[in-house]
Scaffold this motif. Structure first.
Motif, mmCIF file in Angstrom:
data_model
loop_
_atom_site.group_PDB
_atom_site.id
_atom_site.type_symbol
_atom_site.label_atom_id
_atom_site.label_comp_id
_atom_site.label_asym_id
_atom_site.label_seq_id
_atom_site.Cartn_x
_atom_site.Cartn_y
_atom_site.Cartn_z
ATOM 1 N N VAL A 55 0.845 -1.453 0.417
ATOM 2 C CA VAL A 55 -0.470 0.026 0.503
ATOM 3 C C VAL A 55 0.667 1.335 0.295
ATOM 4 O O VAL A 55 0.518 2.203 0.047
ATOM 5 N N ASP A 56 1.685 1.333 0.595
ATOM 6 C CA ASP A 56 3.092 2.421 0.465
ATOM 7 C C ASP A 56 3.578 2.755 -1.105
ATOM 8 O O ASP A 56 4.475 3.691 -0.721
ATOM 9 N N PHE A 57 3.489 1.848 -1.717
ATOM 10 C CA PHE A 57 3.979 2.176 -3.197
ATOM 11 C C PHE A 57 3.193 1.921 -4.549
ATOM 12 O O PHE A 57 1.628 1.196 -4.039
ATOM 13 N N LYS A 58 3.164 3.257 -4.983
ATOM 14 C CA LYS A 58 1.948 4.008 -6.384
ATOM 15 C C LYS A 58 3.240 3.030 -7.490
ATOM 16 O O LYS A 58 3.357 3.977 -7.427
ATOM 17 N N PHE A 59 2.157 2.305 -8.351
ATOM 18 C CA PHE A 59 2.744 1.968 -9.718
ATOM 19 C C PHE A 59 1.968 2.699 -10.488
ATOM 20 O O PHE A 59 0.449 2.265 -10.819
ATOM 21 N N ASN A 60 1.970 3.541 -11.527
ATOM 22 C CA ASN A 60 1.442 3.999 -12.332
ATOM 23 C C ASN A 60 2.557 3.270 -13.401
ATOM 24 O O ASN A 60 3.118 3.596 -14.258
ATOM 25 N N LEU A 61 1.770 2.276 -14.009
ATOM 26 C CA LEU A 61 2.079 1.570 -15.517
ATOM 27 C C LEU A 61 1.350 1.831 -16.618
ATOM 28 O O LEU A 61 0.391 2.841 -16.883
#
Length: 218
Positions: free
Chosen positions: A212-218
């Protein structure tokens, strides 16, 4: 008439307990892991030969070197910039750092694995098998991700999470290595597979606990 500036006692009084508490938690964890590592050596001596320990040393050297190389100073960037990021952009910044780290370390690891025989004899000329080197490469890849998560725990002063992570790495690698050596084969390759399985388990644990601490924008 001069007025003397008095230091606020609250700042020093709050800093010292935090410092002592952090040093105590990190110190106990480090000592516990190192002491336990020494205590379990006789268990591996019963199954592994001196030549096996030489192969294991190659794996550890390569894994530790690549962990540092794959890091690219990004964990230092997290330590330096985390508290400068706005709260609502931290997950996106961490995701960008992790994505870049995955991409670079993954490509480099793949190239090292594909062109293994072109450089293996130059560095490890007496190594009979390339499998320890391959496992060392991808162990470094996984350790790099786990290191980023550990850095996040440190910068947020999440002492228990950081200690649990370090103890978890030691416990999973030790348990799986012992099971591999005693139940499958008493060889260095079995030991290394146990180490690798332990790293995979801890990588999945980090993804579950801190995803939840990492937001990956693919």
């Amino acid at each position: 008439m001069s007025v003397k500036n008095k230091e606020k006692p609250g700042a020093d009084q709050s800093f010292l307990p935090r410092l002592m508490k952090g040093a105590w938690v990190y110190g106990v964890t480090s000592v516990l892991v190192k002491a336990s590592g020494l205590l379990i050596i006789p268990l591996f001596w019963k199954k592994l030969s001196p030549a096996d320990f030489g192969v294991i040393a190659v794996f550890q050297i390569l894994s530790q070197f690549l962990t540092l190389a794959f890091d690219l100073g990004l964990s230092g960037a997290v330590l330096r910039l985390y508290h400068e990021w706005r709260h609502d952009e931290r997950a996106q910044c961490l995701g960008a750092i992790a994505s870049f780290s995955f991409l670079v370390s993954g490509v480099v690891g793949l190239l090292l694995s594909l062109f293994l025989h072109s450089w293996l004899d130059l560095i490890f000329p007496n190594l009979n098998s390339s499998l320890p080197v391959v496992l060392g490469i991808w162990s470094g890849f996984l350790a790099n991700y786990i290191n980023i998560v550990g850095t996040l725990y440190r910068v947020r002063e999440s002492r228990l999470q950081f200690s649990r992570l370090n103890l978890g790495i030691f416990m999973t690698q030790t348990v799986f290595s012992l099971l591999s050596v005693y139940l499958i084969a008493g060889t260095a390759v079995s030991y290394l597979w146990g180490q690798m399985v332990g790293m995979v388990v801890m990588g999945l644990y980090c993804a579950w606990e801190s995803g939840v601490d990492f937001k990956f924008n693919l």
